[in-house]
Design a protein around this motif. Structure first.
Motif, mmCIF file in Angstrom:
data_model
loop_
_atom_site.group_PDB
_atom_site.id
_atom_site.type_symbol
_atom_site.label_atom_id
_atom_site.label_comp_id
_atom_site.label_asym_id
_atom_site.label_seq_id
_atom_site.Cartn_x
_atom_site.Cartn_y
_atom_site.Cartn_z
ATOM 1 N N THR A 280 0.829 -1.198 0.000
ATOM 2 C CA THR A 280 0.000 0.000 0.000
ATOM 3 C C THR A 280 0.862 1.247 0.000
ATOM 4 O O THR A 280 1.966 1.259 0.553
ATOM 5 C CB THR A 280 -0.921 0.047 1.235
ATOM 6 O OG1 THR A 280 -0.117 0.027 2.419
ATOM 7 C CG2 THR A 280 -1.864 -1.141 1.249
ATOM 8 N N ASP A 281 0.335 2.301 -0.614
ATOM 9 C CA ASP A 281 1.027 3.583 -0.604
ATOM 10 C C ASP A 281 0.861 4.254 0.751
ATOM 11 O O ASP A 281 -0.192 4.167 1.385
ATOM 12 C CB ASP A 281 0.446 4.486 -1.699
ATOM 13 C CG ASP A 281 1.156 5.823 -1.765
ATOM 14 O OD1 ASP A 281 2.395 5.840 -1.772
ATOM 15 O OD2 ASP A 281 0.464 6.869 -1.788
ATOM 16 N N GLY A 282 1.907 4.928 1.204
ATOM 17 C CA GLY A 282 1.806 5.698 2.441
ATOM 18 C C GLY A 282 2.391 4.969 3.628
ATOM 19 O O GLY A 282 3.394 4.264 3.511
ATOM 20 N N ASN A 283 1.749 5.137 4.772
ATOM 21 C CA ASN A 283 2.276 4.537 6.004
ATOM 22 C C ASN A 283 1.173 3.906 6.845
ATOM 23 O O ASN A 283 1.235 3.914 8.076
ATOM 24 C CB ASN A 283 3.026 5.586 6.826
ATOM 25 C CG ASN A 283 2.140 6.755 7.240
ATOM 26 O OD1 ASN A 283 0.971 6.828 6.850
ATOM 27 N ND2 ASN A 283 2.695 7.664 8.015
ATOM 28 N N MET A 284 0.165 3.350 6.173
ATOM 29 C CA MET A 284 -0.963 2.746 6.886
ATOM 30 C C MET A 284 -0.859 1.230 6.918
ATOM 31 O O MET A 284 -0.573 0.607 5.891
ATOM 32 C CB MET A 284 -2.281 3.151 6.214
ATOM 33 C CG MET A 284 -2.622 4.610 6.342
ATOM 34 S SD MET A 284 -4.194 5.022 5.533
ATOM 35 C CE MET A 284 -3.687 4.987 3.824
#
Length: 234
Positions: A147-151
């Motif tokens: 997934t993109d980001g930091n989640m």
């Protein structure tokens, strides 16, 4: 399939993929990014179906947040040239690539959370839930999710987040293009229903024109109340 949550770092990938910090590998700033590096590392560890996930629409004052989950074929003959972070592409190029992605993808699904969902849950939780629903509705279960980001998502599949993944991963980039074009189409349709806000142009983002329209006309049902209280009372 077990419903227990899979560890965030189930596979020992290069830590730079999630932290954004350099690992033992070095690359000059001018060198091209290998957008398949993450996917190839996962393939080397036995993963066949690698799912990329991205969202669009966390910042607008109106409209839904939209997430795409996509599994792309990764053999050399199936690679689509030009896939990148959707924000770096022209509108025309995004739609050309989106059509190619839809036609070549192993499978993909879209997850949507409405302005009402966003107001009820908050934008972060609404985004994570839209991602989860998109992933879990895929007709083929992924071996790994990036997934993109930091989640980190509440899913039972092995996963890894990737900082700036839409620009650094081929599969996440494909998801970003699907999500962006899908949401843009939705906002264009909403513009016909609520022409005073010009959603076709601003896509619900807080442009000066959009804010002035809120001041002049108040809110419509597509506005996020939790985002617009400084300009209009419900």
């Amino acid at each position: 399939m077990s419903k227990s949550k899979a560890p965030h770092t189930l596979l020992d990938l290069d830590p730079a993929f999630s932290s954004g910090k350099p690992s033992g590998r070095t690359r000059s700033k001018s060198a091209p990014v290998d957008k398949l590096m993450i996917e190839h590392e996962l393939q080397a560890k036995g993963c066949r179906y690698i799912c990329g996930v991205d969202e669009v629409g966390r910042g607008p004052l109106a409209g839904p947040v939209v997430c795409a989950a996509v599994i792309m074929p990764l053999d050399e003959g199936s690679i689509i040239q030009g896939i990148d972070d959707s924000k770096k592409l022209t509108e025309r190029r995004r739609y050309i690539l989106a059509e190619q992605i839809r036609s070549r993808a192993v499978c993909f699904r879209i997850g949507i959370k409405s302005p009402q969902d966003i107001d009820r849950l908050n934008i972060l939780e609404a985004t994570k839930l839209a991602m989860k629903e998109a992933i879990e509705s895929l007709p083929i279960q992924p071996d790994f999710v990036i997934t993109d980001g930091n989640m980190t998502l509440d899913i039972s599949l092995p996963q890894r987040y990737v900082i700036k993944g839409d620009a650094g991963s081929y599969t996440i980039g494909a998801a970003s293009i699907l999500a962006k074009t899908y949401r843009d189409d939705l906002m264009t349709k909403l513009s016909s229903k609520y022409p005073e806000y010009n959603f076709a142009q601003n896509k619900g983002y807080p442009s000066k024109e959009h804010i002035q329209a809120i001041l002049d006309h108040g809110l419509c049902p597509e506005h996020r109340r939790s985002f617009t209280s400084k300009w209009a009372a419900d």
